[in-house]
Design an enzyme around this catalytic site. Structure first.
Site, PDB file in Angstrom:
ATOM      1  N   GLY B  31      14.647  54.965  28.160  1.00 48.22           N
ATOM      2  CA  GLY B  31      15.924  55.666  28.107  1.00 48.22           C
ATOM      3  C   GLY B  31      15.804  57.175  28.173  1.00 48.22           C
ATOM      4  O   GLY B  31      16.803  57.859  28.353  1.00 48.22           O
ATOM      5  N   CYS B 239      36.311  33.561  42.623  1.00 48.53           N
ATOM      6  CA  CYS B 239      36.080  34.119  43.956  1.00 48.53           C
ATOM      7  C   CYS B 239      36.850  33.296  44.990  1.00 48.53           C
ATOM      8  O   CYS B 239      36.820  32.061  44.973  1.00 48.53           O
ATOM      9  CB  CYS B 239      34.593  34.102  44.265  1.00 48.53           C
ATOM     10  SG  CYS B 239      34.203  34.510  45.975  1.00 48.53           S
ATOM     11  N   CYS B 242      33.907  31.516  47.385  1.00 49.24           N
ATOM     12  CA  CYS B 242      32.936  30.543  46.884  1.00 49.24           C
ATOM     13  C   CYS B 242      33.382  29.908  45.573  1.00 49.24           C
ATOM     14  O   CYS B 242      32.702  29.028  45.064  1.00 49.24           O
ATOM     15  CB  CYS B 242      31.555  31.191  46.722  1.00 49.24           C
ATOM     16  SG  CYS B 242      31.416  32.266  45.286  1.00 49.24           S
ATOM     17  N   CYS B 264      33.452  37.744  45.486  1.00 48.00           N
ATOM     18  CA  CYS B 264      32.242  38.223  44.812  1.00 48.00           C
ATOM     19  C   CYS B 264      31.822  39.556  45.418  1.00 48.00           C
ATOM     20  O   CYS B 264      31.806  39.714  46.640  1.00 48.00           O
ATOM     21  CB  CYS B 264      31.094  37.239  45.028  1.00 48.00           C
ATOM     22  SG  CYS B 264      31.297  35.665  44.216  1.00 48.00           S
ATOM     23  N   CYS B 270      27.354  35.065  46.811  1.00 43.66           N
ATOM     24  CA  CYS B 270      28.500  34.363  47.377  1.00 43.66           C
ATOM     25  C   CYS B 270      28.044  33.476  48.546  1.00 43.66           C
ATOM     26  O   CYS B 270      28.417  32.311  48.642  1.00 43.66           O
ATOM     27  CB  CYS B 270      29.528  35.389  47.850  1.00 43.66           C
ATOM     28  SG  CYS B 270      31.167  34.707  48.105  1.00 43.66           S
TER      29      CYS B 270
END
Lengths: 265, 284
Positions: B31, B239, B242, B264, B270
């Protein structure tokens, strides 16, 4: 062994010893010493350039003094020299036991953040993580400094100068500090607003048992707020004593000049 | 074919060593933003110069490389960076998340769970999470050093005060291993839980000259309030192509009469689902 906790309870809250700050060859403030006791308000007066603000900023850790000690009676470890303490400790002190009220509210506020966020910042800085509690305390403090709670989500840019100054005071006092440094808290405000602010400050100082160091060039402010007074000239303290004593019976030539310069209306 | 006038992966070896050192330091201090001497790249700032340099430093000739831009493999940014490494490093490229060794991404984490064998490289525009609250770099560095992160919560407080909930939807600040607060680049907050990953995650900011990193399985906590907990939300639809109801969706306006569809954002996910026979409402 000496019992330190006893000493904290009975000793001074802040002891300044031989504090000196130089700017090159020029002396900002020289060899200043005094004690501040719990619940006491100390006024520092003097003309522009006399080193009042330098002294205040050196005490509050905004400037690093060249010589001297600033001994503060901390809650956890008793008397500590804040000049030599580590930076994280000093900054922690700045968020908890100390508060600093700037002359210009803009310097002490976050102008892009709402009033509530400004007051809540110190709470969040010491670990508050409950939104409802933070907001509740912010609303409470806005009320205490006479800002309507309905303005909690307004930005300080939409506030008047007096309101901004009161907001800055609320933001500083929300964590219950024991020592407040004030740099010309009433500077730049018109007299009626000044009077209300002074009233408010006097109430808060009395209710919370605050100790304060107030820098100002306005003798009326110290007359109202301060218990004791120091008069500064050219970086040195030329006279110190009880407020009424100094103002009514000034001994040093400069103090006499200062007192006699006030316009009588 | 590799263009022989370029060194492998465009950057010279000394530069790659310098970047690898920064990456190693970043991995050692999760970080923490490590400064590095960012180079001019043959693309404008904002197009992923940081990510490209990190990718160039970690790629080996045997790697398979994938680039996604907002989840898609076929948008300008993704295509141009993929072509760039095809030309300068002649590495194999793929659009399948599972087959890739190094994935460079802009604004998304792939839906398919990553593995310990993979490296995810993020393109970061502004690495400093405190930037819009505190403009001074000297001050933000000090705040990171002293763990003074109260200001981050002021931002979330402002969100709730203004919108009634934490309205930050992307670049949602996280705390890494209980120490540094990090900007996870502008990924949607839906992806934040996926930051705790078996893969190595590297973040490169070219213009700002910073690299930071998440080692595998690092603890990553999204900041929040006790009474306003973190919520990795997404559009409440499946979606349209899909039928997936667990993936992050893009809203696509289909006409000027309010018609819209949700698909998606991860095109590979997808496509793979449709190939496996999952069909949504509007699949042809």
């Amino acid at each position: 062994m000496k019992d330190l906790s006893q000493e904290v309870a009975t000793g001074p809250l802040l002891s300044v010893r031989g504090l000196t700050k130089r700017y090159g060859n020029h002396i900002g403030c020289g060899d200043v010493s005094f004690d501040l006791w719990p619940g006491e308000v100390m006024g520092i007066v003097g003309e522009s350039g006399s080193g009042k603000t330098t002294l205040l900023r050196s005490m509050a850790g905004h400037l690093t003094p060249d010589e001297g000690q600033v001994i503060f009676a901390t809650r956890a470890h008793g008397a500590c020299d804040t000049v030599t303490m580590s930076e994280p400790e000093r900054r922690m002190l700045g968020r908890t036991d100390w508060a600093f009220v700037h002359q210009h509210a803009r310097d002490g506020l976050r102008m892009g953040v709402s009033a509530g966020g400004n007051v809540g910042e110190r709470l969040m800085a010491v670990g508050a993580r409950h939104y409802g509690d933070i907001r509740g305390q912010a609303a409470d403090w806005l009320e205490r400094v006479e800002i309507a709670a309905s303005r909690i989500d307004d930005r300080p840019t939409t506030f008047s100068g007096g309101m901004q100054q009161r907001l800055q005071i609320a933001r500083n006092l929300v964590t219950g500090p024991r020592l407040v440094f004030m740099d010309e808290p009433t500077g730049g405000l018109d007299v009626s607003v000044q009077a209300r602010l002074l009233d408010l400050l006097r109430g808060l100082v009395r209710d919370m048992g605050l100790s304060a160091v107030i820098v100002t060039h306005d003798l009326a402010v110290v007359r109202l707020l301060a218990d004791r007074l120091m008069v500064m000239k050219d970086g040195h303290v030329v006279e110190a004593g009880l407020t009424d004593q100094v103002l009514d019976d000034p001994q040093h030539a400069y103090s006499q000049l200062l007192v006699s310069s006030v316009l009588q209306v | 074919m590799t263009d022989q006038s370029y060194n492998f992966a465009y950057l010279d070896e000394q530069t790659k060593r310098m970047i690898r050192r920064a990456i190693l330091k970043g991995l050692a201090v999760p970080g923490y933003q490590v400064p590095f001497a960012s180079r001019e790249m043959p693309m404008p700032y904002g197009w992923g110069t940081g990510g490209v340099q990190v990718s160039a430093a970690v790629l080996t000739p045997d790697d398979t490389f994938k680039v996604i831009d907002q989840g898609a493999d076929d948008t300008t940014n993704a295509v141009s960076i993929r072509k760039f490494f095809e030309k300068t490093a002649s590495v194999a490229t793929t659009t399948h998340t599972g087959e890739a060794d190094v994935i460079q991404t802009r604004h998304r984490i792939p839906e398919e769970p990553l593995t310990e064998d993979q490296i995810l490289v993020y393109q970061v525009p502004i690495p400093e999470p405190l930037r819009f609250l505190e403009p001074r770099e000297t001050e933000t560095r000090k705040m990171h050093a002293l763990e003074e992160y109260g200001l981050m919560h002021v931002r979330l407080y402002e969100d709730i005060a203004r919108h009634g909930h934490i309205a930050t939807a992307y670049a949602y600040p996280v705390r890494v291993e209980g120490r540094y607060v990090m900007d996870p680049s502008p990924i949607p907050k839906f992806d934040n839980p996926k930051l705790e990953s078996p893969a190595i995650q590297l973040f490169g900011a070219g213009r700002e000259q910073r690299i930071y990193a998440l080692p595998p399985y690092s603890k990553v906590v999204s900041l929040d309030f006790e009474d306003h907990p973190f919520d990795p939300s997404k559009a409440p639809h499946p979606c349209a192509l899909c039928g997936a109801d667990d993936s992050y969706l893009d809203e696509i306006i289909t006409d000027d009469r309010g018609g819209r569809m949700f698909v998606c954002s991860d095109t590979d996910y997808c496509t793979a689902r449709r190939d496996a026979g999952h069909l949504g409402e509007q699949a042809q």
